[in-house]
Design an enzyme around this catalytic site. Structure first.
Site, short mmCIF file in Angstrom:
data_model
loop_
_atom_site.label_atom_id
_atom_site.label_comp_id
_atom_site.label_asym_id
_atom_site.label_seq_id
_atom_site.Cartn_x
_atom_site.Cartn_y
_atom_site.Cartn_z
N ASP A 480 0.83 -1.20 0.00
CA ASP A 480 0.00 0.00 0.00
C ASP A 480 0.86 1.26 0.00
OD1 ASP A 480 -2.37 1.43 -0.02
OD2 ASP A 480 -3.24 0.33 1.66
N ASP A 548 -10.37 1.55 -3.84
CA ASP A 548 -10.95 1.28 -2.53
C ASP A 548 -12.47 1.25 -2.59
OD1 ASP A 548 -8.63 0.96 -1.10
OD2 ASP A 548 -8.54 3.02 -0.38
#
Length: 728
Positions: A480, A548
């Site tokens: 990430d 997301d």
């Protein structure tokens, strides 16, 4: 041969399966662009016209010809300093701070195979069977010792041409590169649209289409990453180009840092399309003997619409950018723990979740954020990459063994480029973060960015990660990156203008070492979802978390836009709970599964223990269906049948031999007593018959591709459905 050179005229012709690219050295030593279009023979120098167009023409002193000016001539590598007032690819300052150069042809060379770029991602070939060749053309300005080697990698069977450039200081004095882009295409005439892909966090890569009118249309990223706001991918096409007709050209940047992409229509209705490094906060000094690499741009051309253009890029990225053991393998169906537990989990909770996952046919459990250091929330502990054994109730090895014993693989989340102020790493090495002395730092998600331009920082993070990965049987790593670079200061840099470029090179250094040491691990890229979705990252991570935002309806637009430049095999896509945690929309699990199965990284983001039995049965059925179609989804040709603004959004995958087609669709418009709606497949075998495997109905391929088949008239809102057609 892919590369043909007329030595008498210094005309260079590059041929792929369907296209021809041509350039020549003119009598004054300038490298001019002639043609990029449908495969052809002969010289296309007749496309350039010469005339005295203006009393303000800019002509080099030794040319003395008012019908000749770089201000209108089509060029291969336009530069600042010879009268071209359009946007250049390179701008250089000499040791006295004076701008301007004059790049002329010096030499050329043809090599077998596709060039590689040391320490950087690039398209690769797999030997003579690919038929790849490299053309190297060197331009130089001896006044300042500047050399630019232009690299052209021709991949004939993929229908792509790759470009990169190496800038060298071959002189005795330093100079500074203040602008460096990789490639341009100069069109002498034509009316074009420019297509780019804009967005934001949780709504990435939405298609924008504009007329390329007089002036400059530019997109890019100043964020230090390629960004979710604009993707480093651009299409130029005929104004009437559609999925199935019209000419189209594209550029895809194999780079994960800042970029600029531009389409400029000149005073003479010429159009220049270009792509390369962002100018913002970039100035790179080169001492004598040093060099700077302009990252690769992948180019492709289609005479038959945007669909063919995308398919060319899909094949190239899927088979010659993505590498390693996972390139051609089915990806495991995974369950990520984030939306089930967020930070509030223990080892026992994870095992309980894994037990339910195994029961439903899920193949891997991923432990998300919160397993390391003192990480109880997102305010602390980034940079402290050691296992919190108290939280897990034992070692990482013991936890992974418990999950593996259930028949599941195990994955883990990391965010190695970032550091929390509340962390042991930051307290020990505050200068390892990018921060401006004397200025309060700008925080993003309450974290700072580590200075990956420094080797000692990279080595520390690499060693910490290895110590974790070596403890247990780790099969998957989610990488990430949850903020952009704002404060730009490296404590050891001799020139701050080089830091952003060196940061991205440093990121690639860490990733390359990890993928070489752990070839069995499936790395998935993530940057607040899909905010760093680019061909550069795909060289190291075979798939990227697309967004997301897992809402099925929003994902239709996100995945639709992404599909123009990237194959489905690279898209991580999951089914999550409803109402969706980002937009609170409720969609049926059939729609969520249908949309998620259009990606190559299929999985779930929800608490399985909180689901009703009916939903669990749906999950079992979805996983069984996914295993039947995943090979076609991963390797098949992709067709956009309709878009997210239509009444039904539909797409299709067709196997390479045409024996199997998978059509997915989500119905978006529901009306009382509404009209019938149809989906029209493409890419089937003409003259053949196909059976739809759920209903057993048989269709003639030609009729299907002409008139389509009807969707259910009485349907629930956002109904999702997958159709499988098998050739008889």
């Amino acid at each position: 041969m892919s590369i043909v050179i007329d030595e008498a005229t210094l005309t260079f012709t590059l041929n792929t399966r369907s296209a021809t690219y041509q350039m020549e050295v003119d009598p004054h030593g300038y490298l001019l662009h002639l043609y990029y279009g449908t495969r052809s023979k002969g010289r296309m120098d007749y496309l350039i016209t010469y005339a005295d167009r203006s009393g303000m023409c800019a002509t080099p002193h030794d040319v003395r010809d008012r019908t000749w000016s770089l201000d209108w001539l089509p060029q291969e590598f336009p530069f600042d300093g010879a009268g071209d007032m359009r946007s250049p690819l390179i701008r250089v300052r000499d040791a006295r701070g004076i701008y301007g150069c004059d790049l002329r042809y010096v030499r050329h060379e043809v090599r077998e195979g596709k060039y590689a770029l040391p320490g950087m991602p690039a398209v690769y070939d797999e030997g003579p069977a690919d038929g790849a060749q490299t053309l190297s053309v060197t331009l130089a300005d001896p006044r300042i010792g500047l050399e630019v080697e232009l690299l052209y990698g021709v991949m004939p069977e993929l229908d792509v041409i790759c470009r990169a450039a190496v800038v060298r200081n071959a002189g005795a004095e330093p100079f500074t590169v203040d602008r460096l882009q990789t490639a341009c295409l100069d069109f002498t005439h034509g009316n074009f649209d420019v297509i780019t892909f804009s967005g934001r966090h949780a709504m990435e890569r939405r298609l924008d289409r504009h007329y390329a009118d007089h002036g400059s249309f530019r997109v890019g990223s100043r964020r230090g990453m390629s960004s979710g706001q604009y993707n480093p991918f651009m299409i130029l096409c005929d104004r009437n180009a559609t999925e199935n007709s019209g000419r189209a050209w594209s550029m895809s940047f194999v780079w994960s840092g800042g970029f600029d992409a531009e389409a400029e229509r000149s005073q003479y209705a010429e159009t220049r399309m270009q792509m390369g490094l962002a100018d913002d906060r970039f100035s790179y000094p080169l001492a004598p003997g040093e060099e700077l690499i302009a990252p690769e741009v992948i180019m492709t051309y289609s005479a038959t619409g945007l669909g063919t253009l995308s398919q060319n890029l899909h094949r190239c990225i899927r088979t010659r950018v993505v590498r390693g053991e996972w390139r051609d393998r089915p990806r495991p169906v995974l369950l990520n723990s984030w939306e089930a537990y967020y930070f509030d989990f223990t080892g026992d909770k994870l095992v309980e979740l894994a037990e339910k996952a195994a029961e439903l046919g899920i193949e891997m459990l991923v432990m998300d954020d919160g397993w390391f250091g003192a990480r109880s929330d997102d305010f602390r502990a980034l940079g402290d990459w050691y296992v919190n054994e108290e939280k897990l109730g034992g070692t990482l090895h013991e936890l992974v063994e418990r999950v593996n014993a259930l028949g599941l693989k195990f994955g883990i989340w990391v965010e190695p480029e970032m550091v929390s102020e509340d962390s042991n790493l930051y307290r020990t090495h505050p200068d390892w973060a990018l921060a401006i002395p004397g200025k309060d730092p700008v925080l993003g998600r309450d974290q700072l960015v580590l200075d990956f331009s420094r080797k000692e920082v990279r080595d520390n993070i690499y060693e910490q990660l290895c110590a974790v990965f070596d403890q247990a049987n780790i099969d998957y790593v989610k990488w990430d990156c949850n903020r952009n670079i704002v404060d730009l200061y490296s404590a050891t840099a001799t020139d701050q203008g080089r830091v952003l470029y060196d940061y991205t090179r440093g990121l690639y250094d860490v990733l390359e070492r990890l993928v070489q040491r752990y070839p069995h691990i499936l790395f998935e890229g993530c940057s607040a979802g899909g905010c760093r979705f680019d061909a550069g990252m795909l060289y190291y991570t075979p798939q990227i978390w697309t967004s997301d935002n897992t809402d099925a309806v929003n994902r239709l637009a996100i995945q639709y836009g992404t599909s123009f430049g990237y194959p489905a095999s690279t898209m991580g896509a999951h089914v999550s709970a409803c109402p969706n945690e980002i937009n609170w929309r409720t969609t049926p699990i059939s729609a969520r599964g249908t949309v998620a199965m259009a990606g190559g990284g299929f999985g779930y983001e929800l608490d399985l223990l909180d689901l009703p039995e009916r939903a669990c049965e749906h999950i079992k059925q979805q996983i069984a269906l996914y295993h039947k179609i995943e090979g076609v989804v991963r390797e098949g040709s992709y067709f956009r049948l309709s878009g997210p603004a239509d009444e039904a959004c539909a797409w299709e995958f067709v196997s390479e031999d045409g024996s199997m087609a998978v059509v997915g669709m989500v119905l978006l418009l529901i009306e009382g007593y509404g009209a019938a709606r149809y989906v029209t497949p493409r890419g089937l075998t003409p003259g053949a018959f196909y059976r739809e495997l759920t209903t057993g109905a048989v269709f003639a391929a030609d009729a299907l591709m002409d008139s389509g088949f009807p969707l259910p008239v009485n349907a629930e809102p956002y109904m999702g459905r997958i159709y499988r057609f098998e050739r008889l």
